[in-house]
Scaffold this active site. Structure first.
Site, PDB file in Angstrom:
ATOM      1  N   LYS A 162       0.819  -1.221   0.000  1.00 39.12           N
ATOM      2  CA  LYS A 162       0.000   0.000   0.000  1.00 39.12           C
ATOM      3  C   LYS A 162       0.847   1.263   0.000  1.00 39.12           C
ATOM      4  O   LYS A 162       2.049   1.248   0.282  1.00 39.12           O
ATOM      5  CB  LYS A 162      -0.946  -0.018   1.203  1.00 39.12           C
ATOM      6  CG  LYS A 162      -2.094  -1.001   1.051  1.00 39.12           C
ATOM      7  CD  LYS A 162      -3.069  -0.939   2.206  1.00 39.12           C
ATOM      8  CE  LYS A 162      -4.262  -1.859   1.959  1.00 39.12           C
ATOM      9  NZ  LYS A 162      -5.198  -1.886   3.100  1.00 39.12           N
ATOM     10  N   ARG A 176      -3.400 -10.290   5.445  1.00 35.41           N
ATOM     11  CA  ARG A 176      -3.994 -10.301   4.098  1.00 35.41           C
ATOM     12  C   ARG A 176      -2.952  -9.728   3.137  1.00 35.41           C
ATOM     13  O   ARG A 176      -2.581  -8.552   3.252  1.00 35.41           O
ATOM     14  CB  ARG A 176      -5.283  -9.481   4.069  1.00 35.41           C
ATOM     15  CG  ARG A 176      -5.999  -9.488   2.717  1.00 35.41           C
ATOM     16  CD  ARG A 176      -7.285  -8.674   2.787  1.00 35.41           C
ATOM     17  NE  ARG A 176      -7.999  -8.694   1.517  1.00 35.41           N
ATOM     18  CZ  ARG A 176      -7.797  -7.844   0.515  1.00 35.41           C
ATOM     19  NH1 ARG A 176      -6.881  -6.894   0.632  1.00 35.41           N
ATOM     20  NH2 ARG A 176      -8.493  -7.946  -0.598  1.00 35.41           N
TER      21      ARG A 176
END
Length: 283
Positions: free
Chosen positions: A231, A265
């Site tokens: 991210k 995740r």
């Protein structure tokens, strides 16, 4: 809010009668059935690619396969419910045939998609909106009686990064999740996983403040899922890109494991499994 108002500490999930032990953290592999996910290498264009990637994830040690048909990156294009289902159902049905023991999670905020994908063979609902984008979601999960992952997000994928503001990001997120947990308990939904929502309606500073104080989420006595994988909170700090953010992802996963994360995740399963093994040696 007193601890007695929350669920008892849980270290397992009931997947259609099969208990998944979370006393050792587990890995969730990301399978994006979208043309516009932020990390281009994660986009899966065909059923054959989905099968191949799922096989790789399982061989590398993933416990869960999280399938998404709606991109939730900042500013993502909105798609219809039918289009989301058209992307998801054929892949789910194929994976169920190829890997009958695989545990499939569906990344959706829509109750209709949740219901139809569970009926198609999926096992878990992963809702980035914690019911806020579909008022039927909690009732649907209660009816289906499947594990439910709920994430904190300020705004929607289209608006969430437009100047997010908090009084205190940790306390605000805890207050939000506490109210949601109470509503889920009232519906007799027992298998709940919480996700602080790193990167969703939060500045980089908000994200690192949450991570720094992540132990506070243990008040809920529920499994905690984290999703840092590649991210912007990593590559924007490093001045690189999502394609170059694997090392940073492993660093943040390691910190989160030390602070109580139960599920990672990720786009890169092998490296996440290695983080779990090494942190496990410290316990």
């Amino acid at each position: 809010m007193a601890e007695k108002n929350f669920f008892k500490a849980k270290q397992s999930l009931n997947i259609k009668g099969k208990l998944i032990d979370l006393s050792t953290p587990k890995v969730m592999g990301i399978l994006n059935i979208t043309p516009d996910s932020f990390f281009s290498d994660s986009r899966t264009k065909t059923i054959e690619e989905a099968i191949k990637k799922t096989e790789q994830f399982l061989n590398e040690g993933a416990t869960f396969i999280d399938i998404g048909g709606y991109s939730s990156r900042p500013g993502a294009k909105d798609i219809t419910t039918d289009e989301e289902l058209n992307r998801l159902i054929p892949v789910i049905e194929s994976l169920v045939r190829e890997f009958p023991e695989a545990i499939i999670s569906i990344d959706t905020f829509r109750a209709k998609v949740a219901e139809e994908t569970i009926l198609a063979g999926a096992h878990i609902i992963n809702d980035i909106a914690a019911g806020d984008m579909d008022e039927q979601m909690f009732e649907t999960v209660g009816k289906l009686q499947v594990p439910y992952i709920m994430m904190h997000m300020q705004g929607t994928p289209q608006t969430m990064q437009q100047n997010p503001v908090y009084n205190d990001v940790l306390l605000d997120v805890i207050d939000y999740l506490g109210k949601k947990i109470a509503a889920l308990k009232a519906l007799n939904i027992h298998d709940v996983i919480i996700d602080p929502g790193f990167g969703f309606g939060k500045t980089i500073e908000h994200n690192y403040d949450l991570l720094n104080r992540m132990e506070a989420f243990e008040i809920f006595k529920l499994p905690i899922l984290v999703g840092f994988s590649r991210k912007g909170m990593i590559h924007k700090i490093l001045g690189t890109s999502a394609a170059e953010a694997l090392n940073g992802t492993s660093v943040l996963n390691t910190i989160a494991l030390q602070k109580g994360a139960g599920i990672l995740r990720v786009h890169d399963v092998k490296e996440a499994v290695e983080c779990i093994k090494l942190v496990g040696m410290l316990r």
